[in-house]
Structure formats: structure tokens, C-alpha cells
Write a protein that holds these residues in place. Sequence first.
Motif, PDB file in Angstrom:
ATOM      1  N   HIS A  22      24.139 -20.253  -8.752  1.00  0.00           N
ATOM      2  CA  HIS A  22      22.814 -20.866  -8.792  1.00  0.00           C
ATOM      3  C   HIS A  22      22.708 -21.928  -7.705  1.00  0.00           C
ATOM      4  O   HIS A  22      23.157 -23.055  -7.856  1.00  0.00           O
ATOM      5  N   THR A  23      22.114 -21.548  -6.581  1.00  0.00           N
ATOM      6  CA  THR A  23      21.888 -22.475  -5.478  1.00  0.00           C
ATOM      7  C   THR A  23      20.676 -22.030  -4.667  1.00  0.00           C
ATOM      8  O   THR A  23      20.461 -20.833  -4.454  1.00  0.00           O
ATOM      9  N   HIS A  24      19.913 -23.018  -4.219  1.00  0.00           N
ATOM     10  CA  HIS A  24      18.692 -22.744  -3.443  1.00  0.00           C
ATOM     11  C   HIS A  24      18.860 -23.050  -1.957  1.00  0.00           C
ATOM     12  O   HIS A  24      17.881 -22.990  -1.204  1.00  0.00           O
ATOM     13  N   GLY A  25      20.093 -23.364  -1.530  1.00  0.00           N
ATOM     14  CA  GLY A  25      20.286 -23.562  -0.109  1.00  0.00           C
ATOM     15  C   GLY A  25      21.182 -24.733   0.225  1.00  0.00           C
ATOM     16  O   GLY A  25      21.832 -25.332  -0.639  1.00  0.00           O
ATOM     17  N   GLY A  26      21.201 -25.080   1.498  1.00  0.00           N
ATOM     18  CA  GLY A  26      22.015 -26.170   2.008  1.00  0.00           C
ATOM     19  C   GLY A  26      21.961 -26.188   3.519  1.00  0.00           C
ATOM     20  O   GLY A  26      21.431 -25.266   4.156  1.00  0.00           O
TER      21      GLY A  26
ATOM     22  N   CYS B  90      27.125 -30.562 -12.445  1.00  0.00           N
ATOM     23  CA  CYS B  90      28.017 -31.705 -12.649  1.00  0.00           C
ATOM     24  C   CYS B  90      27.970 -32.657 -11.459  1.00  0.00           C
ATOM     25  O   CYS B  90      28.978 -32.893 -10.785  1.00  0.00           O
ATOM     26  N   ASP B  91      26.778 -33.207 -11.213  1.00  0.00           N
ATOM     27  CA  ASP B  91      26.626 -34.161 -10.110  1.00  0.00           C
ATOM     28  C   ASP B  91      26.569 -35.603 -10.596  1.00  0.00           C
ATOM     29  O   ASP B  91      26.452 -36.530  -9.798  1.00  0.00           O
ATOM     30  N   GLY B  92      26.639 -35.813 -11.919  1.00  0.00           N
ATOM     31  CA  GLY B  92      26.548 -37.159 -12.465  1.00  0.00           C
ATOM     32  C   GLY B  92      25.127 -37.645 -12.627  1.00  0.00           C
ATOM     33  O   GLY B  92      24.894 -38.733 -13.166  1.00  0.00           O
ATOM     34  N   ARG B  93      24.160 -36.851 -12.172  1.00  0.00           N
ATOM     35  CA  ARG B  93      22.741 -37.188 -12.325  1.00  0.00           C
ATOM     36  C   ARG B  93      22.076 -36.311 -13.376  1.00  0.00           C
ATOM     37  O   ARG B  93      21.390 -36.808 -14.275  1.00  0.00           O
ATOM     38  N   HIS B  94      22.256 -35.018 -13.261  1.00  0.00           N
ATOM     39  CA  HIS B  94      21.651 -34.091 -14.215  1.00  0.00           C
ATOM     40  C   HIS B  94      22.287 -34.189 -15.596  1.00  0.00           C
ATOM     41  O   HIS B  94      21.622 -33.967 -16.613  1.00  0.00           O
ATOM     42  N   LEU B  95      23.585 -34.483 -15.618  1.00  0.00           N
ATOM     43  CA  LEU B  95      24.322 -34.586 -16.875  1.00  0.00           C
ATOM     44  C   LEU B  95      25.224 -35.813 -16.843  1.00  0.00           C
ATOM     45  O   LEU B  95      25.992 -35.995 -15.889  1.00  0.00           O
ATOM     46  N   HIS B  96      25.137 -36.622 -17.873  1.00  0.00           N
ATOM     47  CA  HIS B  96      26.070 -37.743 -18.028  1.00  0.00           C
ATOM     48  C   HIS B  96      27.481 -37.168 -18.226  1.00  0.00           C
ATOM     49  O   HIS B  96      27.641 -36.107 -18.842  1.00  0.00           O
TER      50      HIS B  96
ATOM     51  N   ILE C 180      27.710 -24.991 -11.600  1.00  0.00           N
ATOM     52  CA  ILE C 180      26.795 -24.580 -10.531  1.00  0.00           C
ATOM     53  C   ILE C 180      26.427 -25.815  -9.707  1.00  0.00           C
ATOM     54  O   ILE C 180      26.661 -26.944 -10.121  1.00  0.00           O
ATOM     55  N   THR C 181      25.814 -25.580  -8.558  1.00  0.00           N
ATOM     56  CA  THR C 181      25.311 -26.714  -7.780  1.00  0.00           C
ATOM     57  C   THR C 181      23.808 -26.905  -7.954  1.00  0.00           C
ATOM     58  O   THR C 181      23.323 -28.022  -7.961  1.00  0.00           O
ATOM     59  N   ASP C 182      23.039 -25.824  -8.077  1.00  0.00           N
ATOM     60  CA  ASP C 182      21.573 -25.890  -8.035  1.00  0.00           C
ATOM     61  C   ASP C 182      21.130 -26.672  -6.791  1.00  0.00           C
ATOM     62  O   ASP C 182      20.138 -27.386  -6.803  1.00  0.00           O
ATOM     63  N   SER C 183      21.904 -26.516  -5.721  1.00  0.00           N
ATOM     64  CA  SER C 183      21.650 -27.294  -4.510  1.00  0.00           C
ATOM     65  C   SER C 183      20.406 -26.805  -3.783  1.00  0.00           C
ATOM     66  O   SER C 183      19.998 -25.653  -3.904  1.00  0.00           O
ATOM     67  N   ILE C 184      19.805 -27.709  -3.021  1.00  0.00           N
ATOM     68  CA  ILE C 184      18.661 -27.376  -2.178  1.00  0.00           C
ATOM     69  C   ILE C 184      19.079 -27.535  -0.716  1.00  0.00           C
ATOM     70  O   ILE C 184      20.223 -27.864  -0.402  1.00  0.00           O
ATOM     71  N   MET C 185      18.122 -27.323   0.185  1.00  0.00           N
ATOM     72  CA  MET C 185      18.427 -27.358   1.606  1.00  0.00           C
ATOM     73  C   MET C 185      18.995 -28.696   2.068  1.00  0.00           C
ATOM     74  O   MET C 185      19.636 -28.778   3.119  1.00  0.00           O
ATOM     75  N   ALA C 186      18.808 -29.757   1.291  1.00  0.00           N
ATOM     76  CA  ALA C 186      19.277 -31.084   1.670  1.00  0.00           C
ATOM     77  C   ALA C 186      20.772 -31.264   1.471  1.00  0.00           C
ATOM     78  O   ALA C 186      21.341 -32.255   1.947  1.00  0.00           O
TER      79      ALA C 186
ATOM     80  N   THR D 259      21.825 -32.145  -4.469  1.00  0.00           N
ATOM     81  CA  THR D 259      22.493 -32.106  -3.165  1.00  0.00           C
ATOM     82  C   THR D 259      23.997 -31.883  -3.354  1.00  0.00           C
ATOM     83  O   THR D 259      24.796 -32.161  -2.461  1.00  0.00           O
ATOM     84  N   LEU D 260      24.375 -31.357  -4.497  1.00  0.00           N
ATOM     85  CA  LEU D 260      25.765 -31.160  -4.877  1.00  0.00           C
ATOM     86  C   LEU D 260      26.396 -30.010  -4.095  1.00  0.00           C
ATOM     87  O   LEU D 260      25.732 -29.047  -3.725  1.00  0.00           O
ATOM     88  N   THR D 261      27.708 -30.100  -3.868  1.00  0.00           N
ATOM     89  CA  THR D 261      28.503 -28.994  -3.343  1.00  0.00           C
ATOM     90  C   THR D 261      29.530 -28.585  -4.398  1.00  0.00           C
ATOM     91  O   THR D 261      29.832 -29.350  -5.324  1.00  0.00           O
ATOM     92  N   THR D 262      30.084 -27.392  -4.256  1.00  0.00           N
ATOM     93  CA  THR D 262      31.088 -26.952  -5.225  1.00  0.00           C
ATOM     94  C   THR D 262      32.345 -27.826  -5.157  1.00  0.00           C
ATOM     95  O   THR D 262      32.969 -28.091  -6.187  1.00  0.00           O
TER      96      THR D 262
END
Length: 375
Positions: free
Chosen positions: A51-55, A238-244, A263-269, A303-306
Amino acid sequence: MVWQNRHFNKKDIFINNGIIEQVENEIKSTDNCQVIDANGMKVVPGFIDVHTHGGAGIDVNAATDEQLNNVIGKFFASNGTTSWLASVLTDTPEQTLWCIEQIKKASKCKGEHAQLLGVHLEGPFLASEYKGAMPEHLLRKGDIELLQKYIDVGEGAIRYLTVSPEVEGVIESIQKFSNKVKIAIGHSGADYDTCMKAIELGAVSCTHTFNGMKLFHQHFPSVMGAVLESDVYCEAICDGRHLHPGTVRLLLKCKGLERVVAITDSIMAAGLPDGNYKLGVNDVVVKNGDAMLADKGSRAGSTLTTNKALQNLVAFTKLPLENIIPLLTENPADLLNIGNQKGRIMVGNDADIVFLDDTLTVTRTIVGGKSVYQA
């Protein structure tokens, strides 16, 4: 050192034509073979991001096949991702079909980048109330004919689909397509019984668990109750923002280490500094690494990476590395039913391998037996 059967063992790995042929204490016949010395590094299976939208400045919804591989895929490889699904955000049917074509072409090409496995369609059959970053005017009722068209055009490229079970026509779609596409439930306020029905009919996963859904209540367990009680996989950002961190630990305690998929759910950023970006048709502003919709201020991917997800998970849980690695390797592979190809360092599997230093930073990535990244 080699990852095998959830233990770190000092073994040699012999790779031939991109496939792992031997995992032995010592492989002596190395004539005419390239030899890579791990030199004290930890050697683990390549990470799989479903699950990722880019980077690296490229949004999946606007990416050409060349950009998918040679920009996003190269960036992902530098973070230890060896396989991934391109997540197409809810868009017009025309743009979605274009995205499917680009992803289909890109997934046929091998090179010095992470391997693109196919498409994850996040929408458009999602609940308006829990749309998150989904553009509301593009959301649709369950449309079996449209979904069939996407699947036909994809010719096997569509591997994963997120739907909201309460949306009209979605339950019927799950029943019809769950044998062709792995289905996740998410962006949903559905009641417990409806979610359990979706799971009984073939839904196998929950999209970014706890985020974009009605949360647990003792009288209305909803999506949360259904996915925690059942055996479906649960995605986790698990970026510390979406989930404590405590929420991550709770999820692992409820589901077990075998049923959580990082997952990252990362975007182009991802990989870039703060600024203005896109997520599908949305304008996104990133401040302090946090991606938010420009017009509403709600979170829009990450903006998470694996590699960072792995480091966070070890820090959050204090568990040994060998307990955490499956969340990025075995579990996503098993979710996609490719555990006999990827996600494990074992004979017969693709030679997708990552080297980690003592800080758990990726120093080398091997995809299909080929070294595609070295720090």
C-alpha cells in the motif's frame, strides 16, 4: 548472517538465475560466481509494500510506466523494498484505466529497481463519511461492470482492492471477485455484522487499520471489532503519526505477529523535504514530514519508508528484529498468496534480499539476484 525460519543463522546463500538454490552452512563451489561478503551485516528478506501511492516526487495516479520503475522503484529499493503494489487513489474511470495500463507495462519490466507486482485499487467503492483523502465526487456505489472492466484491462495486474462493505453493491462485488483479487475492507463505518459478512464472503485484509474507519465501541464493535476478532490481515502505518506506539503494540497483541502487515501508505513526498505535493487529484501540504490535505487539514497518506517503518516497529515494541521482520516480508507475501515466491530466504524463492547495519539502516538491496542498491 541469513534470515531463515525466523532465526538469524550464519549461512551462505547460493543464487542462480535470480532464484535461491541453496542455503547452507558453507557453499564451497563458487567458481565463476560473484561472491558478496555480508561483512557482519544482517541479511533479511526484501521488504514488500502492498500500500503506497508513490515517492521521490512521483504520484502513482500520474506516473508513467518509466517513472513507476526508474524513479519510484529505485527510491523504494534504496529503502529495502524489493516488491510493491502501486496504490491507485480513487479517480475517474478514464484515469484509473490509464493507471492500470501504466502499472501493467511497468510490472513486466525488470531492472535496477524494486519489482512492481501490480495494482492496489483504493476505491472508488468507499463510504463518503470515512473517505479520508478520497475525493468525494469520485466515490461510487459498488459497480460490478466497472470492476470487471478494470480486472479485464489489468489482465492479472490488479492484485488488491479496498472497499467499504456498507456501500451499496459492495457485498455482491466481494462475493463475485474475491477469488480473483485480494479484498480489503476500509474507509468504512459498517456495522459488525456487515463486516463479518464481507469477511465470510472473502475479504482477507483491513486497510490502514484504525485509520479511516469507525472505531470500536462496546455496543457497536464495527470494523474494528470484526477485524480484530477474525483472522484477516491488518495493515498498519507505523510512522508514529497514524498510530500511537501503544496502539501498534495493542494491534500486535490482538492479532499476533503473523497477521499484521506493515505498510507505508506513502505519497510522492516520501524522501523529499516539506512542501506542496499532490495525492491523486488532491493538493497536499507536508509540514514536519506530516502530509495533510491543503483544503481540509486532514491527514493524506504519509512520508514513511519501509526502512523507517522497520526501525520504528523495533523501537515501539522492543521486540527482537527476527520477530518484526515478518511484518514487512512474510506477512505481505502470504496476504498476496506469493509466500512460495517471496518474503522468505529459502530454496526456490526469488533472491530478494536486504542487508542491514547495526542501526537497521539498509546498506544493500538485491532484487532477483541482482544488486540494485548499495549505500
